[in-house]
Design an enzyme around this catalytic site. Structure first.
Site, PDB file in Angstrom:
ATOM      1  N   GLU A 264      -4.444  -1.869   4.723  1.00 22.60           N
ATOM      2  CA  GLU A 264      -4.114  -0.635   3.998  1.00 22.60           C
ATOM      3  C   GLU A 264      -5.363   0.062   3.450  1.00 22.60           C
ATOM      4  OE1 GLU A 264      -1.115  -1.850   1.105  1.00 22.60           O
ATOM      5  OE2 GLU A 264       0.449  -1.436   2.579  1.00 22.60           O
ATOM      6  N   ASP A 343       7.355  -6.440   3.909  1.00 25.27           N
ATOM      7  CA  ASP A 343       6.794  -6.167   2.585  1.00 25.27           C
ATOM      8  C   ASP A 343       7.828  -6.300   1.469  1.00 25.27           C
ATOM      9  OD1 ASP A 343       5.079  -5.458   0.610  1.00 25.27           O
ATOM     10  OD2 ASP A 343       4.847  -3.364   1.195  1.00 25.27           O
ATOM     11  N   GLU A 371       9.192  -4.509  -6.835  1.00 27.51           N
ATOM     12  CA  GLU A 371       8.815  -3.190  -6.298  1.00 27.51           C
ATOM     13  C   GLU A 371       9.948  -2.548  -5.501  1.00 27.51           C
ATOM     14  OE1 GLU A 371       5.338  -3.462  -3.870  1.00 27.51           O
ATOM     15  OE2 GLU A 371       5.488  -1.391  -3.153  1.00 27.51           O
TER      16      GLU A 371
HETATM   17  C1  GCV Z   1      -1.478  -3.924  -3.771  1.00 32.28           C
HETATM   18  C2  GCV Z   1       2.651  -2.935  -0.691  1.00 32.28           C
HETATM   19  C3  GCV Z   1       2.544  -2.217  -1.999  1.00 32.28           C
HETATM   20  C4  GCV Z   1       1.117  -1.934  -2.370  1.00 32.28           C
HETATM   21  C5  GCV Z   1       0.358  -3.272  -2.388  1.00 32.28           C
HETATM   22  C6  GCV Z   1       0.489  -3.896  -1.005  1.00 32.28           C
HETATM   23  C7  GCV Z   1      -0.170  -5.255  -0.926  1.00 32.28           C
HETATM   24  O1  GCV Z   1       2.281  -2.111   0.357  1.00 32.28           O
HETATM   25  O2  GCV Z   1       3.284  -1.033  -1.943  1.00 32.28           O
HETATM   26  O3  GCV Z   1       1.081  -1.331  -3.631  1.00 32.28           O
HETATM   27  O4  GCV Z   1      -0.980  -3.097  -2.744  1.00 32.28           O
HETATM   28  O5  GCV Z   1       1.846  -4.075  -0.711  1.00 32.28           O
HETATM   29  O6  GCV Z   1       0.559  -6.233  -0.996  1.00 32.28           O
HETATM   30  O7  GCV Z   1      -1.371  -5.333  -0.782  1.00 32.28           O
END
Ligand code: GCV
Length: 657
Positions: A264, A343, A371
């Protein structure tokens, strides 16, 4: 009741009142002082008088004893007449055993003689915080960070309260900063924040907790003033060695680094044509002389996908990226793997790297920050889901094939194995925003320590310790907690398909919210069918599982129905095992889920007057919000499918045009 103390608030206990206690140990150290103070506080409040330090004239004696025969984090707790002894091979075990004794006093009083032997299942039980140095928390839903503010490390009373809370549930490692290491956070490695980090590490160490830091793989450039972060470059290696030497020599109990790389948008070894193993091993060698570890995340996928591309499958990418590296990591590297391949959705299959990786140390990553499961505004007790993951048989062919044993390192002589969770704590006075979300915090610790516990037992323990014994409180809270995950799963995205949330902040229904973007999370609904075919006729993801799992998942007729839309593209008129069509199952799940959420309000209202007033009102407000919000979910999802299919609900319930 002092709700800010969560399950560690003490009150007089009937059978202990007026009894005298003494507290005896030959051990010393910061951690022993801490646990003695905790026992002193608990006993003083429960009995009405302070424990003494000599046992001659007291009714009862509590002894903390080191027993080299025992595991350093396990304990044996014995009551024999007037003597309670907590025995362990190390100080951590004495801490855990003492908390267990306090819990017994709290819930059962003095009781008769007993002997309990406990040993944590996983060597590492870790809390991962996604706190940023500006004080915000990525995916944080309970106030600001208590580790950072205005680009500085904060150390205060809450730090001590936090460490004590974590120790009370058996956590022995903590990463305090976000894995997305931005801005000032890269400088946590430098002198600039050292004195505060030393204070923080001392506090954690005083409760048997190792501090870890999330690091930016480009640190040599960002803070080291170099022009490269190539892991093969000797200057880069030297910089990490020196930085690690400084950290390990100054921070008591320092554990090592947590790394999100090539994921990411985070920088990683790919920039230099190096592999994850080359990147991780370079860091591992820098921390090796001090017994340190590098925890390297497997959450790696292409987040620049074209939605028109129906071949690339995000779910398959983490496995594909790491399976070929099995056995190539140094023995102090741990791969951290999310519970599922995508995720933290409410329903995903178990990540195929569990059992897939056979020669690599690994750690399971859960998320209690909710989340995608209601963001601590919906009650969603996650232990039933965690338990399913831990009990899952990977059919790996190794001696131990259950996830809980694999992540505990049962197939390996190494102790670099474990379980972690992305945390749900913040500066809110009740720590978790939603008071009932504290059940996830307590539950995670309990399950990491002993995965054989049931979600019911854990929830019951948490309720009794936090709210005391009132049968109606216990009964209604249990009903709410134990049906919350199922309800949430029913009123949100159906049968494993996931997403359908508002982009970016991930809260609230938005069926096409992730449909045409770059994140690789598509449901591809038409008027007649929905889902992606991940069988060997589709993306082939199902092939990442060994038999008999591959065959089970590969066919619609055998695929577990809760995962049907994760693995398959299915027609709405497909007949489910109970005779309903897929469409009707979706409709009914949504009605039922929202009905259950409405029931939570009623169950809670029955508790009026039996709980602390503030807690009662705060939870009631959230449950009312959840009930309302679940109808929004229900109606958006049902309307979406009704508009596509023009088929009404078979039971004639209201679906909007
Ligand atoms: C810390 C998901 C979340 C991100 C997070 C990512 C990860 O994509 O939305 O906020 O980033 O996971 O686990 O690295």
């Amino acid at each position: 009741m002092d709700y800010t103390r969560l399950w560690l608030d003490y009150e007089p206990v009937e059978s202990l009142k007026g009894r005298s206690f003494s507290l005896i140990t030959l051990e010393s150290g910061r951690d022993i002082e801490n646990i003695l103070s905790e026992l002193t506080l608990a006993v003083t409040v429960m009995t009405g008088s302070q424990p003494l330090s000599s046992g001659i004239d007291t009714d009862y004696v509590i002894r903390l004893v080191i027993d080299p025969e025992l595991d350093s984090e396990g304990y044996t707790l014995i009551k024999d007449g007037r003597i309670y002894s907590v025995r362990s091979g190390g100080h951590r075990g004495l801490i855990y055993g003492s908390f267990r004794l306090i819990y017994i006093f709290k819930t059962k009083g003095l009781g008769g003689d007993f002997k309990l032997e406990c040993k944590p299942h996983s060597p590492i039980r870790m809390a991962d915080h996604w706190d940023n140095m500006d004080g915000s928390i990525e995916r944080g839903y309970s106030g600001a960070s208590f580790f950072f503010k205005d680009n500085k490390v904060v150390v205060n009373e809450r730090t001590a309260d936090y460490a004590r809370l974590m120790a009370s549930i058996g956590i022995n490692a903590v990463a305090i900063n976000n894995v997305n290491v931005r801005g000032e956070a890269a400088f946590l490695l430098t002198e600039r924040h050292r004195s505060q980090l030393i204070r923080l590490a001392e506090i954690l160490d005083g409760w048997g907790i190792s501090l870890y830091l999330s690091i930016n793989f480009a640190s040599t450039i960002r803070v080291g003033g170099m022009d490269t972060a190539d892991p093969a470059d000797s200057r880069v290696q030297a910089w990490w060695s020196e930085t690690s030497r400084q950290l390990f020599s100054s921070l008591p109990g320092f554990g090592g680094y947590l790394v999100k790389a090539d994921s990411e948008g985070e920088f990683g070894p790919f920039a230099y044509g190096r592999t994850h193993a080359e990147g991780a091993n370079m860091l591992a060698r820098a921390v090796k002389p001090y017994g340190g570890r590098v925890i390297w995340r497997c959450f790696v996928y292409n987040c620049q996908q074209d939605w028109r591309d129906n071949k690339t499958d995000r779910a398959a990418q983490s496995y594909d990226g790491f399976i070929g590296l099995d056995g190539k990591f140094d023995d102090n590297v741990i791969l951290q793997i999310k519970n599922g391949p995508v995720d933290f959705q409410v329903r995903e299959p178990v990540h195929p790297l569990f059992g897939g990786l056979k020669k690599t140390n690994i750690m399971l990553e859960f998320q209690i920050a909710q989340e995608y499961t209601g963001q601590q505004r919906h009650v969603c007790y996650l232990m039933p889901a965690f338990k399913e993951v831990l009990d899952f048989d990977t059919h790996s062919g190794s001696r131990y094939s259950l996830v809980r044993d694999i992540v505990a390192g049962k197939n390996s002589p190494s102790s670099s194995f474990g379980i972690c969770a992305v945390m749900n704590t913040g500066s809110d006075p009740n720590w978790t925003g939603h008071d009932l979300a504290a059940a996830n915090l307590f539950g995670f610790g309990a399950l990491a320590f002993d995965p054989t516990l049931s979600p019911e037992e854990i929830a019951e323990g948490w309720i009794l310790l936090t709210y005391g014994r009132d049968e109606l409180v216990l009964g209604n809270m249990l009903k709410i907690l134990l049906s919350s995950l199922d309800a949430y799963e029913k009123y949100t995205a159906p049968l494993g398909i996931g997403w359908m949330v508002n982009p970016n902040h991930h809260f609230g229904p938005n069926v096409d919210g992730y449909e045409y973007d770059r994140w690789g999370t598509y449901h591809r609904a038409s008027h007649s069918a929905i889902g992606r075919d991940r069988s060997d006729r589709g993306t082939g993801y199902a092939r990442q599982y060994p038999e008999p799992l591959f065959s089970l998942y590969n066919e619609i007729k055998t695929c577990p129905e809760e995962l049907l839309l994760f693995f398959h593209r299915v027609r709405f008129d497909h007949i489910m095992r109970d005779g309903r069509t897929l469409l009707q199952r979706i409709y009914s799940d949504h009605f039922e889920g929202a009905d259950t959420a409405a029931e939570f309000v009623r169950l809670w209202q029955e508790l009026e007057g039996r709980l602390d007033g503030e807690v009662y009102e705060r939870v009631l407000k959230r449950l009312r919000f959840q009930a309302e919000h679940s109808t929004e979910w229900r109606d958006r999802i049902n309307t979406y499918f009704y508009r596509l299919t023009e088929i009404p609900d078979a039971l004639g319930r209201k679906i909007y045009e």
